[in-house]
Scaffold this motif. Structure first.
Motif, PDB file in Angstrom:
ATOM      1  N   TYR A   1       0.827  -1.201   0.000  1.00  0.00           N
ATOM      2  CA  TYR A   1       0.000   0.000   0.000  1.00  0.00           C
ATOM      3  C   TYR A   1       0.861   1.250   0.000  1.00  0.00           C
ATOM      4  O   TYR A   1       2.075   1.191   0.119  1.00  0.00           O
ATOM      5  CB  TYR A   1      -0.925   0.001   1.216  1.00  0.00           C
ATOM      6  N   ASP A   2       0.200   2.386  -0.137  1.00  0.00           N
ATOM      7  CA  ASP A   2       0.889   3.679  -0.145  1.00  0.00           C
ATOM      8  C   ASP A   2       1.945   3.751  -1.234  1.00  0.00           C
ATOM      9  O   ASP A   2       3.017   4.328  -1.046  1.00  0.00           O
ATOM     10  CB  ASP A   2       1.531   3.959   1.225  1.00  0.00           C
ATOM     11  N   CYS A   3       1.648   3.127  -2.333  1.00  0.00           N
ATOM     12  CA  CYS A   3       2.562   3.189  -3.473  1.00  0.00           C
ATOM     13  C   CYS A   3       2.074   4.283  -4.400  1.00  0.00           C
ATOM     14  O   CYS A   3       1.129   4.080  -5.170  1.00  0.00           O
ATOM     15  CB  CYS A   3       2.590   1.856  -4.207  1.00  0.00           C
TER      16      CYS A   3
ATOM     17  N   LEU B   1       1.384  -6.376  -9.935  1.00  0.00           N
ATOM     18  CA  LEU B   1       0.449  -5.464 -10.572  1.00  0.00           C
ATOM     19  C   LEU B   1       0.608  -4.128  -9.882  1.00  0.00           C
ATOM     20  O   LEU B   1       0.350  -4.020  -8.683  1.00  0.00           O
ATOM     21  CB  LEU B   1      -0.964  -5.991 -10.321  1.00  0.00           C
ATOM     22  N   VAL B   2       1.008  -3.128 -10.629  1.00  0.00           N
ATOM     23  CA  VAL B   2       1.330  -1.853  -9.996  1.00  0.00           C
ATOM     24  C   VAL B   2       0.406  -0.770 -10.537  1.00  0.00           C
ATOM     25  O   VAL B   2       0.432  -0.475 -11.729  1.00  0.00           O
ATOM     26  CB  VAL B   2       2.801  -1.482 -10.256  1.00  0.00           C
ATOM     27  N   THR B   3      -0.395  -0.188  -9.669  1.00  0.00           N
ATOM     28  CA  THR B   3      -1.451   0.694 -10.165  1.00  0.00           C
ATOM     29  C   THR B   3      -0.991   2.112 -10.476  1.00  0.00           C
ATOM     30  O   THR B   3      -1.794   3.036 -10.528  1.00  0.00           O
ATOM     31  CB  THR B   3      -2.625   0.758  -9.171  1.00  0.00           C
ATOM     32  N   SER B   4       0.281   2.277 -10.671  1.00  0.00           N
ATOM     33  CA  SER B   4       0.793   3.568 -11.124  1.00  0.00           C
ATOM     34  C   SER B   4       2.107   3.335 -11.835  1.00  0.00           C
ATOM     35  O   SER B   4       2.995   2.664 -11.325  1.00  0.00           O
ATOM     36  CB  SER B   4       0.996   4.500  -9.931  1.00  0.00           C
ATOM     37  N   ASP B   5       2.216   3.905 -13.007  1.00  0.00           N
ATOM     38  CA  ASP B   5       3.457   3.729 -13.769  1.00  0.00           C
ATOM     39  C   ASP B   5       4.661   4.322 -13.059  1.00  0.00           C
ATOM     40  O   ASP B   5       5.781   3.857 -13.208  1.00  0.00           O
ATOM     41  CB  ASP B   5       3.321   4.390 -15.145  1.00  0.00           C
ATOM     42  N   GLN B   6       4.425   5.379 -12.300  1.00  0.00           N
ATOM     43  CA  GLN B   6       5.533   5.974 -11.542  1.00  0.00           C
ATOM     44  C   GLN B   6       6.163   4.936 -10.644  1.00  0.00           C
ATOM     45  O   GLN B   6       7.379   4.754 -10.619  1.00  0.00           O
ATOM     46  CB  GLN B   6       5.034   7.114 -10.646  1.00  0.00           C
ATOM     47  N   VAL B   7       5.304   4.281  -9.894  1.00  0.00           N
ATOM     48  CA  VAL B   7       5.793   3.282  -8.952  1.00  0.00           C
ATOM     49  C   VAL B   7       6.429   2.117  -9.710  1.00  0.00           C
ATOM     50  O   VAL B   7       7.506   1.640  -9.344  1.00  0.00           O
ATOM     51  CB  VAL B   7       4.634   2.779  -8.068  1.00  0.00           C
ATOM     52  N   ALA B   8       5.755   1.707 -10.773  1.00  0.00           N
ATOM     53  CA  ALA B   8       6.306   0.605 -11.574  1.00  0.00           C
ATOM     54  C   ALA B   8       7.696   0.954 -12.086  1.00  0.00           C
ATOM     55  O   ALA B   8       8.614   0.128 -12.048  1.00  0.00           O
ATOM     56  CB  ALA B   8       5.355   0.310 -12.735  1.00  0.00           C
ATOM     57  N   ALA B   9       7.859   2.181 -12.513  1.00  0.00           N
ATOM     58  CA  ALA B   9       9.160   2.613 -13.006  1.00  0.00           C
ATOM     59  C   ALA B   9      10.193   2.579 -11.881  1.00  0.00           C
ATOM     60  O   ALA B   9      11.336   2.149 -12.074  1.00  0.00           O
ATOM     61  CB  ALA B   9       9.061   4.020 -13.586  1.00  0.00           C
TER      62      ALA B   9
ATOM     63  N   LEU C   1       3.618  -5.126 -14.217  1.00  0.00           N
ATOM     64  CA  LEU C   1       2.543  -4.634 -15.058  1.00  0.00           C
ATOM     65  C   LEU C   1       2.036  -3.319 -14.464  1.00  0.00           C
ATOM     66  O   LEU C   1       1.547  -3.292 -13.332  1.00  0.00           O
ATOM     67  CB  LEU C   1       1.411  -5.671 -15.107  1.00  0.00           C
ATOM     68  N   GLY C   2       2.184  -2.253 -15.225  1.00  0.00           N
ATOM     69  CA  GLY C   2       1.806  -0.934 -14.715  1.00  0.00           C
ATOM     70  C   GLY C   2       0.386  -0.524 -15.079  1.00  0.00           C
ATOM     71  O   GLY C   2      -0.342  -1.257 -15.750  1.00  0.00           O
ATOM     72  N   PHE C   3       0.025   0.668 -14.629  1.00  0.00           N
ATOM     73  CA  PHE C   3      -1.254   1.265 -14.989  1.00  0.00           C
ATOM     74  C   PHE C   3      -1.036   2.740 -15.297  1.00  0.00           C
ATOM     75  O   PHE C   3      -0.231   3.391 -14.638  1.00  0.00           O
ATOM     76  CB  PHE C   3      -2.254   1.155 -13.832  1.00  0.00           C
ATOM     77  N   ASP C   4      -1.753   3.227 -16.235  1.00  0.00           N
ATOM     78  CA  ASP C   4      -1.825   4.653 -16.627  1.00  0.00           C
ATOM     79  C   ASP C   4      -1.283   4.913 -18.037  1.00  0.00           C
ATOM     80  O   ASP C   4      -1.784   5.777 -18.729  1.00  0.00           O
ATOM     81  CB  ASP C   4      -1.060   5.607 -15.682  1.00  0.00           C
ATOM     82  N   ASN C   5      -0.223   4.181 -18.391  1.00  0.00           N
ATOM     83  CA  ASN C   5       0.494   4.490 -19.621  1.00  0.00           C
ATOM     84  C   ASN C   5       0.966   5.922 -19.655  1.00  0.00           C
ATOM     85  O   ASN C   5       0.703   6.675 -20.592  1.00  0.00           O
ATOM     86  CB  ASN C   5      -0.375   4.179 -20.854  1.00  0.00           C
ATOM     87  N   GLN C   6       1.670   6.302 -18.644  1.00  0.00           N
ATOM     88  CA  GLN C   6       2.307   7.609 -18.599  1.00  0.00           C
ATOM     89  C   GLN C   6       3.538   7.590 -19.510  1.00  0.00           C
ATOM     90  O   GLN C   6       4.031   6.519 -19.862  1.00  0.00           O
ATOM     91  CB  GLN C   6       2.755   7.912 -17.163  1.00  0.00           C
TER      92      GLN C   6
ATOM     93  N   LYS D   1       9.835   1.096 -21.310  1.00  0.00           N
ATOM     94  CA  LYS D   1       9.323  -0.115 -21.952  1.00  0.00           C
ATOM     95  C   LYS D   1       8.496  -0.954 -21.004  1.00  0.00           C
ATOM     96  O   LYS D   1       8.584  -2.183 -20.963  1.00  0.00           O
ATOM     97  CB  LYS D   1      10.492  -0.949 -22.495  1.00  0.00           C
ATOM     98  N   LEU D   2       7.693  -0.249 -20.271  1.00  0.00           N
ATOM     99  CA  LEU D   2       6.847  -0.883 -19.282  1.00  0.00           C
ATOM    100  C   LEU D   2       5.569  -1.393 -19.936  1.00  0.00           C
ATOM    101  O   LEU D   2       4.888  -0.649 -20.629  1.00  0.00           O
ATOM    102  CB  LEU D   2       6.494   0.178 -18.242  1.00  0.00           C
ATOM    103  N   THR D   3       5.247  -2.625 -19.687  1.00  0.00           N
ATOM    104  CA  THR D   3       3.933  -3.111 -20.088  1.00  0.00           C
ATOM    105  C   THR D   3       2.917  -2.509 -19.125  1.00  0.00           C
ATOM    106  O   THR D   3       3.126  -2.521 -17.918  1.00  0.00           O
ATOM    107  CB  THR D   3       3.879  -4.644 -20.014  1.00  0.00           C
ATOM    108  N   THR D   4       1.861  -1.976 -19.689  1.00  0.00           N
ATOM    109  CA  THR D   4       0.958  -1.208 -18.823  1.00  0.00           C
ATOM    110  C   THR D   4      -0.441  -1.155 -19.405  1.00  0.00           C
ATOM    111  O   THR D   4      -0.653  -1.498 -20.571  1.00  0.00           O
ATOM    112  CB  THR D   4       1.513   0.219 -18.630  1.00  0.00           C
ATOM    113  N   PHE D   5      -1.380  -0.735 -18.584  1.00  0.00           N
ATOM    114  CA  PHE D   5      -2.735  -0.506 -19.069  1.00  0.00           C
ATOM    115  C   PHE D   5      -2.928   0.975 -19.314  1.00  0.00           C
ATOM    116  O   PHE D   5      -2.794   1.785 -18.398  1.00  0.00           O
ATOM    117  CB  PHE D   5      -3.771  -0.998 -18.050  1.00  0.00           C
ATOM    118  N   ASP D   6      -3.216   1.300 -20.523  1.00  0.00           N
ATOM    119  CA  ASP D   6      -3.485   2.683 -20.855  1.00  0.00           C
ATOM    120  C   ASP D   6      -4.800   3.127 -20.219  1.00  0.00           C
ATOM    121  O   ASP D   6      -5.813   2.455 -20.333  1.00  0.00           O
ATOM    122  CB  ASP D   6      -3.574   2.862 -22.365  1.00  0.00           C
ATOM    123  N   MET D   7      -4.759   4.260 -19.520  1.00  0.00           N
ATOM    124  CA  MET D   7      -5.987   4.829 -18.959  1.00  0.00           C
ATOM    125  C   MET D   7      -6.234   6.173 -19.641  1.00  0.00           C
ATOM    126  O   MET D   7      -5.334   7.023 -19.683  1.00  0.00           O
ATOM    127  CB  MET D   7      -5.815   5.073 -17.464  1.00  0.00           C
ATOM    128  N   PRO D   8      -7.418   6.374 -20.142  1.00  0.00           N
ATOM    129  CA  PRO D   8      -7.705   7.612 -20.878  1.00  0.00           C
ATOM    130  C   PRO D   8      -7.959   8.778 -19.932  1.00  0.00           C
ATOM    131  O   PRO D   8      -9.076   9.275 -19.816  1.00  0.00           O
ATOM    132  CB  PRO D   8      -8.956   7.251 -21.669  1.00  0.00           C
TER     133      PRO D   8
END
Lengths: 323, 323
Positions: A217-219, A243-251, A271-276, A283-290
């Motif tokens: 948590y607190d990521c 599964l990382v719900t922020s690309d920042q953290v994933a990076a 696996l990131g989220f946001d596609n920042q 080269k992070l695999t991620t979920f693009d969020m609009p």
DNA sequence: TCTTGCTCTGAAACCCGTTTCATAATCTAT
DNA sequence: ATAGATTATGAAACGGGTTTCAGAGCAAGA
């Protein structure tokens, strides 16, 4: 040439009533061409500007939309606000920013401003206050949330995080992962709950045991990745995917992996989220969020509060090199 | 219980005049204990709230401060806004955000809102409009800039970028570098000019030729680092050190270096600015900028516009591993 | 011709506080 | 004892628009 004239003086100059001046200012029909021109001339000559506070008092509207965010300094909210701001400009609205740090007191202030009609509508990009409190303020003006409110009497633009988290988990499962961990921004909150629920349901489905250590948590920021890797390193049986719900953290995690020679994705898939932008370059695999889109939509709902509507937007898997 | 009462009704209930109610609301002295209590009782019973727009009209102030930023979605401005926002909360002010994308039209809108007294003061975190235009609006209310305005009749909180850039250049020089390049966010703007001037003066001092290719512009985000490395790779005589005015960009460059096996700092030294969290985790040598502090200060100047004052803040070298 | 229905206009009410000014009562200092 | 300050209070002006309402002029349909 400091502001001088008021509507009375304009009326006098144009030899019409203040009513007529007001009509010209508000593009009412029923003003003769002749008088309209006279008024416009007077306005131009005096460099007249309406007193906007008087307008607000009269009309009871302010052309101001409140935007509640926990942190101004986070790319997720940055993009969201960018989307809201761009749409606001188009529609001649301005934004009042409430940075809350998730303090309920701050959220309450925003709600109070709605009540006092100091803002016309309020957008919650994220909240800490219970729904019940927000609900109480809905009589005072439109309140829009950025979370799944289907079944509730409040408009929203949202991503179905249960769905997208499930999708992500399945993706990892199909890649052969059985021990999957996740990183969330916070323990509570509507979006986090949806994700946790998806996680539990998924475990049940694939019949794997629940491992409390696999949750982080607190990521929120880049630097929070360090702590995750530190914890992982101390585990005898660490997860093989995260599964990382922020690309920042994933990076941040990715950078730490490189440092500690943890092979990505072989030893640990991320696996990131946001596609920042950072996801692209790393080269992070991620979920693009609009997110920009979402911001646009939120503002639109705020200024056109016709009916309650729940607008779902969708994530999209961007496959790169970390899974 | 929808808002109902106005000051008249309170006055009637408490059996006093509206003037007395107003006095109670504004904590004026000269109200007897007896009446004050009666008024407070009526307020409590009716759940009365002042109509804030009427207050604004009467007082000619709004407790709203405008904040002009080019992009909401950038850590530099994120921190600055965070600093401004925190101080605003403390002083019971709210922020109106103007995201300009550096379009003069957007900046003009902010200035117009100041003119219309819809905001009490305006903070420019960065600007595109010429100083002359901003100057014209100074009669309408306090305008605070975030750049060196010494010698000008406008308040500011700033970092002397000439000084800090010189300091950075000297630091690299002392580390043995002679071919030094730099990355700026934009070509124009007060801060960029100061830095360019520092650069030119430095070259003259150390008697090195000016190499136009060593300058990079539009370096704003993480992903902009890619382009820099691409250019560097194509050079026959590339710089040995890079001054990068944003840690985001520096981090992007660093990642690209790792990817292309460019040794940092041996082959290429990288010196960042801001000391963002990303700098810490990537062990970036950088200049710490007190952005939160700066934000605090900007807001303070906006709400206490007693005299013109120019407040200088200072950078601090944080030595890590990229130089 | 008579009604109905637009178009156009302005007086006045309204939104809702704050502030000025006049007045009265009560102290203080000389 | 008396001029001068201090406390307390409310009527009315003020800030500056918008909106309602009533009425006049004029054209179209019955």
């Amino acid at each position: 040439m400091i502001n001088i004239a008021n509507i009375k003086e304009i009326a006098k100059m144009a030899k019409v009533s203040v009513t007529t001046v007001s009509r010209v200012l508000n593009n009412h029909p029923y003003v003769s061409e002749e008088k309209r021109i006279a008024v416009e001339k007077a306005i131009k000559e005096t460099n007249y500007q309406r007193n906007i506070n008087a307008v607000h008092l009269s009309k009871g509207e302010t052309k101001l939309i409140g935007v509640v965010i926990p942190y101004a300094n986070h790319p997720y909210f940055g993009l969201l606000v960018e989307g809201i701001a761009n749409e606001a400009v188009k529609n001649n609205y301005k934004l009042v920013l409430f940075q809350t740090n998730y303090e309920e007191q701050r959220e309450r202030e925003a709600l109070e401003m709605l009540k006092l009609k100091q803002i016309d509508a309020l957008i919650f990009c994220s909240r800490n206050s219970r729904f019940k409190i927000i609900d109480k303020y809905m009589v005072y003006g439109p309140i829009i949330l950025c979370e799944d409110t289907r079944g509730k009497n409040i408009s929203s633009t949202f991503i179905d995080h249960y769905k997208s988290f499930s999708q992500a988990l399945n993706y990892l499962y199909n890649k052969g992962h059985r021990k999957i961990g996740y990183c969330l921004a916070r323990r509570t909150g509507s979006n986090s709950s949806s994700r946790e629920k998806a996680y539990h349901d998924f475990l049940q489905k694939i019949n794997e045991p629940f491992e409390p250590n696999y949750r982080f948590y607190d990521c929120l920021n880049f630097e929070d990745g360090q702590e995750v890797i530190r914890s992982l390193n101390a585990m005898s049986n660490p997860p093989t995917a995260l599964l990382v719900t922020s690309d920042q953290v994933a990076a941040g995690i990715l950078v730490c992996c490189k440092e500690k020679n943890i092979a990505v994705p072989d030893e640990l898939a991320i696996l990131g989220f946001d596609n920042q932008p950072i996801a692209q370059i790393m080269k992070l695999t991620t979920f693009d969020m609009p997110l920009i889109n979402m911001g646009n939509n939120l503002l639109h709902q705020a200024i056109h509060p016709l009916v309650v509507n729940h607008e779902e937007l969708y994530v999209k898997l961007i496959e790169r090199e970390t899974v």
